[in-house]
Design an enzyme around this catalytic site. Structure first.
Site, short mmCIF file in Angstrom:
data_model
loop_
_atom_site.label_atom_id
_atom_site.label_comp_id
_atom_site.label_asym_id
_atom_site.label_seq_id
_atom_site.Cartn_x
_atom_site.Cartn_y
_atom_site.Cartn_z
N GLN A 22 -7.85 2.48 -4.53
CA GLN A 22 -7.04 2.28 -5.61
C GLN A 22 -6.95 3.46 -6.72
OE1 GLN A 22 -5.00 0.06 -6.08
NE2 GLN A 22 -5.30 -1.50 -4.44
N CYS B 200 -5.26 -9.18 0.40
CA CYS B 200 -6.05 -9.42 1.45
C CYS B 200 -6.69 -10.62 1.13
CB CYS B 200 -6.99 -8.18 1.53
SG CYS B 200 -6.06 -6.86 1.86
N1 PMP Z 1 -10.06 -1.20 -0.57
C1 PMP Z 1 -9.34 -1.73 -1.95
C2 PMP Z 1 -9.92 -1.42 -3.03
C3 PMP Z 1 -8.02 -2.22 -1.68
O1 PMP Z 1 -7.15 -2.46 -2.79
C4 PMP Z 1 -7.22 -2.24 -0.41
C5 PMP Z 1 -6.09 -2.70 -0.33
N2 PMP Z 1 -5.78 -3.89 -0.98
C6 PMP Z 1 -8.41 -1.96 0.72
C7 PMP Z 1 -9.52 -1.49 0.63
C8 PMP Z 1 -7.72 -2.01 2.06
O2 PMP Z 1 -6.69 -1.10 2.35
P1 PMP Z 1 -5.84 -1.00 3.60
O3 PMP Z 1 -4.81 -1.52 3.21
O4 PMP Z 1 -5.65 0.51 3.68
O5 PMP Z 1 -6.75 -1.43 4.63
#
Ligand code: PMP
Length: 382
Positions: A180, A330
């Site tokens: 982020q 997520c």
């Molecule tokens: N780490 C953090 C702090 C995130 O905000 C995110 C995405 N929400 C991820 C990992 C995962 O990223 P990606 O969508 O590229 O898998």
């Protein structure tokens, strides 16, 4: 649609798109093929992108490997270290406010017999150095701490934390999920003694489906080995097999170049919008509470509680014109464990939502949002 969910993903910068097109059309070569021009062009484009990302992070190009996303980078680092160094120890330290891709990987490793300490954070969502140092053990092999939080924007003192851990035991690996913060907070890997870092293309106006992982070289330029997640054709020096996604890699490189060149103006824009947002919010909805730390934070991420106003009702009522979120995309079906970790009760959590700003919106968008938010809040207050 005014898009205010940039922590979830971002529109691709048009310059990034433009840089990718040739690699979806005539430049379709496989960078692992040999000698002919099409392959060499692809190889050179990948190398150029690697250098663009390295310049942004101030590391060496061959300290970077490309992955498919930050989730993969986090899985790769945590499992890779745990498995490769299992004879050194089976203790891992992380925090209660990591992204799910760290937390669930840790839970998976616990199932394999590893022990994980999940550090508490303070009211701002920040790890205290003393908590971390107290948690270190003889058998600790890895510390993984998020650089900046995706729900509340709080930034950890990664440099100080990494220095303290290394001061106690330089063999403990330090990983940070910097997904982020890239392009919004200065990340200088020459001065921050971490060993591993994860990032993702789509959080920095690049394409989805591409991420990277920094793996610091040891003294004498030796590579730090860890167990690969993907075995096969030995691409990425055996760390991560699979034909490289050249167009996505080129896009990530271009996004990194833009992030570096436009860092100051980007941060300035986000801070300015954030100030307007907070001023307007205070005027229109004085009961609103801002969660996290307003001082050392990722510019543009604002987590708000409006007591007595259900977050889902608010988001749905605004959905045709505005994209905002209850928190991490997520873990969308669960109440926020990040807000819980900073002390919010379930009533307050249900009344909280996240705004994340980006470079494509302006102050009129922000004002328009607050105007509409105010109407919804009045309609849905209990
Ligand atoms: N780490 C953090 C702090 C995130 O905000 C995110 C995405 N929400 C991820 C990992 C995962 O990223 P990606 O969508 O590229 O898998």
């Amino acid at each position: 649609m005014i898009y205010l969910d940039s922590s979830a993903t971002n529109p691709v910068d048009p310059r990034v798109k433009e840089s990718m097109w040739p690699f979806l059309e005539e430049e379709f070569g496989n960078p692992s093929s040999k000698y002919y021009t099409l392959a060499e062009n692809a190889k050179n484009a990948v190398q150029n992108a690697r250098e663009q990302v390295a310049l942004l992070l101030n590391c060496l190009a061959d300290e970077l490997i490309f992955t498919s996303c930050a989730t993969e980078s986090n899985n790769f680092v945590l499992k890779g270290i745990a498995h490769y160094y299992r004879d050194r120890g089976k203790h891992i330290i992380t925090t209660k406010v990591e992204h799910k891709s760290v937390l669930e990987t840790c839970e998976f490793l616990e199932g394999e017999g590893y022990e994980v300490t999940y550090l508490n954070v303070n009211e701002y969502g920040r790890v205290e150095e003393s908590e971390l140092l107290n948690a270190l053990r003889q058998d600790t092999i890895l510390v993984s701490i998020i650089w900046g939080n995706n729900e509340i924007g709080t930034i950890n003192h990664i440099e100080e934390l990494a220095k303290s851990v290394k001061g106690k035991n330089k063999d403990i690996f330090f990983h940070s999920d910097a997904t982020q913060v890239i392009g919004k907070v200065k990340v200088d890997l020459n001065s921050v003694p971490i060993d591993f870092l994860s990032l993702s293309g789509h959080k920095m106006y690049g394409p989805k489906g591409i991420g990277a992982c920094f793996i610091r070289k040891r003294e004498l330029g030796l590579r730090t080995r860890i167990t690969p997640l993907l075995h096969g054709g030995s691409q990425e020096d055996g760390y991560r097999s699979g034909t490289l996604s050249v167009h996505n890699i080129v896009g990530l490189g271009k996004a990194a170049e833009i992030a570096r060149e436009e860092f100051d103006s980007h941060v300035h824009h986000l801070k300015e919008l954030e100030k307007i947002f907070l001023d307007e919010l205070e005027k229109s909805i004085p009961s609103a509470i801002i969660n996290g730390d307003m001082k050392k934070k990722i510019p543009g991420i604002i987590n708000i509680t409006i007591p007595g106003v259900n977050n889902e009702l608010i988001i749905r009522s605004l959905k045709d014109k505005f994209a905002i979120s209850t928190g991490s995309a997520c873990s969308i079906n669960e109440p926020s464990y990040v807000l819980s970790a900073i002390g919010l009760n379930s009533f307050m959590i249900r009344n909280s939502f996240r705004i994340s700003l980006n470079k494509f919106i302006d102050k009129n968008d922000v004002k328009e949002f607050i105007k509409n938010l105010n109407i919804s809040v009045r309609a849905y207050s209990i």
